[in-house]
Design a protein around this motif. Sequence first.
Motif, PDB file in Angstrom:
ATOM      1  N   LEU A  81      21.559  -4.822 -12.764  1.00 36.25           N
ATOM      2  CA  LEU A  81      21.863  -5.466 -11.675  1.00 36.25           C
ATOM      3  C   LEU A  81      23.293  -6.185 -11.784  1.00 36.25           C
ATOM      4  O   LEU A  81      24.096  -6.129 -11.205  1.00 36.25           O
ATOM      5  CB  LEU A  81      20.695  -6.590 -11.404  1.00 36.25           C
ATOM      6  CG  LEU A  81      21.322  -7.665 -10.327  1.00 36.25           C
ATOM      7  CD1 LEU A  81      21.542  -7.049  -8.861  1.00 36.25           C
ATOM      8  CD2 LEU A  81      20.025  -8.770 -10.113  1.00 36.25           C
ATOM      9  N   ILE A 120      15.475   2.756  -9.579  1.00 36.52           N
ATOM     10  CA  ILE A 120      15.352   2.308 -10.901  1.00 36.52           C
ATOM     11  C   ILE A 120      14.081   1.951 -11.492  1.00 36.52           C
ATOM     12  O   ILE A 120      13.799   2.629 -12.679  1.00 36.52           O
ATOM     13  CB  ILE A 120      16.066   0.847 -10.804  1.00 36.52           C
ATOM     14  CG1 ILE A 120      17.610   1.094 -10.602  1.00 36.52           C
ATOM     15  CG2 ILE A 120      16.158   0.343 -12.453  1.00 36.52           C
ATOM     16  CD1 ILE A 120      18.188  -0.391 -10.143  1.00 36.52           C
ATOM     17  N   VAL A 121      13.172   1.494 -10.794  1.00 33.82           N
ATOM     18  CA  VAL A 121      11.671   1.500 -11.320  1.00 33.82           C
ATOM     19  C   VAL A 121      11.107   2.832 -11.683  1.00 33.82           C
ATOM     20  O   VAL A 121      10.548   3.264 -12.797  1.00 33.82           O
ATOM     21  CB  VAL A 121      10.677   0.746 -10.778  1.00 33.82           C
ATOM     22  CG1 VAL A 121       9.492   0.748 -11.028  1.00 33.82           C
ATOM     23  CG2 VAL A 121      10.974  -0.554 -10.345  1.00 33.82           C
ATOM     24  N   LEU A 128      12.901   4.352 -14.766  1.00 36.08           N
ATOM     25  CA  LEU A 128      12.479   3.847 -16.171  1.00 36.08           C
ATOM     26  C   LEU A 128      10.892   4.361 -16.256  1.00 36.08           C
ATOM     27  O   LEU A 128      10.748   4.477 -17.349  1.00 36.08           O
ATOM     28  CB  LEU A 128      12.281   2.303 -15.818  1.00 36.08           C
ATOM     29  CG  LEU A 128      13.699   1.542 -15.980  1.00 36.08           C
ATOM     30  CD1 LEU A 128      13.520  -0.090 -15.671  1.00 36.08           C
ATOM     31  CD2 LEU A 128      14.568   1.630 -16.985  1.00 36.08           C
ATOM     32  N   THR A 152      12.853  -9.478  -5.766  1.00 37.29           N
ATOM     33  CA  THR A 152      13.259  -8.130  -5.674  1.00 37.29           C
ATOM     34  C   THR A 152      14.016  -7.986  -4.284  1.00 37.29           C
ATOM     35  O   THR A 152      15.221  -7.301  -4.220  1.00 37.29           O
ATOM     36  CB  THR A 152      12.175  -7.093  -5.645  1.00 37.29           C
ATOM     37  OG1 THR A 152      11.163  -7.399  -4.755  1.00 37.29           O
ATOM     38  CG2 THR A 152      11.649  -7.264  -6.932  1.00 37.29           C
ATOM     39  N   GLN A 179      10.845  -3.402 -18.758  1.00 38.07           N
ATOM     40  CA  GLN A 179      11.346  -2.995 -17.495  1.00 38.07           C
ATOM     41  C   GLN A 179      12.230  -3.951 -16.748  1.00 38.07           C
ATOM     42  O   GLN A 179      13.416  -3.837 -16.142  1.00 38.07           O
ATOM     43  CB  GLN A 179      10.369  -2.572 -16.535  1.00 38.07           C
ATOM     44  CG  GLN A 179       9.739  -1.092 -16.791  1.00 38.07           C
ATOM     45  CD  GLN A 179       8.741  -0.445 -15.877  1.00 38.07           C
ATOM     46  OE1 GLN A 179       8.632  -1.123 -14.767  1.00 38.07           O
ATOM     47  NE2 GLN A 179       8.401   0.657 -16.295  1.00 38.07           N
ATOM     48  N   SER A 180      11.742  -5.106 -16.692  1.00 37.56           N
ATOM     49  CA  SER A 180      12.700  -6.173 -15.935  1.00 37.56           C
ATOM     50  C   SER A 180      13.671  -6.440 -16.719  1.00 37.56           C
ATOM     51  O   SER A 180      14.836  -6.764 -16.115  1.00 37.56           O
ATOM     52  CB  SER A 180      11.672  -7.604 -15.969  1.00 37.56           C
ATOM     53  OG  SER A 180      10.426  -7.496 -15.450  1.00 37.56           O
ATOM     54  N   THR A 235      16.424  -0.223  -6.012  1.00 36.02           N
ATOM     55  CA  THR A 235      15.476  -0.951  -6.817  1.00 36.02           C
ATOM     56  C   THR A 235      14.504  -0.079  -7.304  1.00 36.02           C
ATOM     57  O   THR A 235      13.780  -0.034  -8.210  1.00 36.02           O
ATOM     58  CB  THR A 235      15.287  -2.307  -6.228  1.00 36.02           C
ATOM     59  OG1 THR A 235      16.563  -2.870  -5.841  1.00 36.02           O
ATOM     60  CG2 THR A 235      14.465  -2.871  -7.028  1.00 36.02           C
ATOM     61  N   THR A 236      13.991   0.585  -6.126  1.00 31.24           N
ATOM     62  CA  THR A 236      12.697   1.300  -6.190  1.00 31.24           C
ATOM     63  C   THR A 236      13.049   2.433  -7.155  1.00 31.24           C
ATOM     64  O   THR A 236      12.331   2.858  -8.155  1.00 31.24           O
ATOM     65  CB  THR A 236      12.308   1.800  -5.047  1.00 31.24           C
ATOM     66  OG1 THR A 236      12.014   0.934  -3.970  1.00 31.24           O
ATOM     67  CG2 THR A 236      11.055   3.063  -5.078  1.00 31.24           C
ATOM     68  N   TYR A 293      15.795  -4.307 -18.345  1.00 33.47           N
ATOM     69  CA  TYR A 293      16.496  -3.324 -17.859  1.00 33.47           C
ATOM     70  C   TYR A 293      17.119  -3.345 -16.529  1.00 33.47           C
ATOM     71  O   TYR A 293      18.170  -3.186 -16.120  1.00 33.47           O
ATOM     72  CB  TYR A 293      16.226  -1.778 -18.222  1.00 33.47           C
ATOM     73  CG  TYR A 293      15.899  -1.676 -19.637  1.00 33.47           C
ATOM     74  CD1 TYR A 293      17.019  -1.429 -20.460  1.00 33.47           C
ATOM     75  CD2 TYR A 293      14.733  -1.575 -20.305  1.00 33.47           C
ATOM     76  CE1 TYR A 293      17.104  -0.945 -21.650  1.00 33.47           C
ATOM     77  CE2 TYR A 293      14.655  -1.179 -21.722  1.00 33.47           C
ATOM     78  CZ  TYR A 293      15.953  -0.911 -22.451  1.00 33.47           C
ATOM     79  OH  TYR A 293      15.706  -0.639 -23.899  1.00 33.47           O
ATOM     80  N   GLU A 294      16.143  -3.768 -15.625  1.00 30.12           N
ATOM     81  CA  GLU A 294      16.715  -3.953 -14.220  1.00 30.12           C
ATOM     82  C   GLU A 294      17.701  -4.986 -14.263  1.00 30.12           C
ATOM     83  O   GLU A 294      18.604  -4.839 -13.469  1.00 30.12           O
ATOM     84  CB  GLU A 294      15.139  -4.442 -13.474  1.00 30.12           C
ATOM     85  CG  GLU A 294      14.185  -3.256 -13.213  1.00 30.12           C
ATOM     86  CD  GLU A 294      12.875  -3.845 -12.542  1.00 30.12           C
ATOM     87  OE1 GLU A 294      13.042  -5.009 -12.097  1.00 30.12           O
ATOM     88  OE2 GLU A 294      11.785  -3.137 -12.743  1.00 30.12           O
TER      89      GLU A 294
END
Length: 332
Positions: A314, A292-293, A296, A260, A306-307, A289-290, A309-310
């Motif tokens: 990106l 985005i979590v 979701l 991350t 989730q990974s 990044t935070t 879509y992250e």
Amino acid sequence: MPPETSSLTLPRGSRLGHTIAQNIGLILAGSILLLAILGFVLIYALEQHRLPGNFELTSTVNSAMPLVFAAVGQSFVVLTKGIDLSVGGVVDLANAMAAVTMGKTLGSALLWSVVILFVGAACGLLNGLLVGLGRLQPIVVTLGTLSIFQGLAIRVLPQPGGAIPPSFTDLLVNPNAPYALIFIVLLGLGWAAFRRSRPGVDLYAIGNDEAASRTLGVNVLRTKIIAYMLDGLLAAAAGLFLAASATAGDATTGDSYTLTSIVAVVLGGVSLFGGRGSAIGAIAGALITTLIVDILFFGHVDPLFQSFYEGVFLLIAVVAGGVIGGAIRRRR
């Protein structure tokens, strides 16, 4: 002789274009952060039928703090055209040490925090010596030291546990208000001062062309050691914030910060090819990044996906940044 070409002698439009081209990564990071904030507010309002308040802001900022420090540390190394895969191991080690040493008072916690920061810097020094003095590939060196640091962390704290003084938690990640933003401001000011120092200038020189910078008198070994030591120091700070948030320790919770932190650096517009970008952008990338979590989560996306879509987000951000930045530079 022809007049010297500089941003001061260019027409105003050209100066603006030059400034935009030079800071395109940071500009895009700020734009993406704004979109992420708006997206979070929209998703939260649709789900909770109200706007986010102090609790949500505080929780988001406190959750982002470990990644903010880890990402800024990673950016120092990436600017030298390197990469640090041992960040997660240093976070683990700092987290484990904090949980078993801090005791019950704030004075003891602060004393041990200084010790832990020195340990993080020592981890960075090891990486810097192996990369700079040994002329070894950063990805190989830091992959090896990652295992060493993780092993030490498990040795210090074999099972999750320990305790962090409540006063230390209140100091770093107070749950009543987003006071942790003060640390972000201090981190940004520290970066601004470093960027204008000789080591900061040398950092960019090495990232752009190491051979040429060595010819011009840049001490490459010293600069790389400084970069890796600052990286280790800030990774240890990330471990302290993580421990303060959890109020206990776990020798494995820092593992995810390796990936991350790189994601945050890239989202922040720092080039993986070195010599371009800013730690301010890395801070923005960590906040993105935070968020985005959080988006979701409130969007009821299955945690198993989730990974995925992250990763998609990106890739979109990186491709868009490359296309827009390239188009702007070609128009200069």
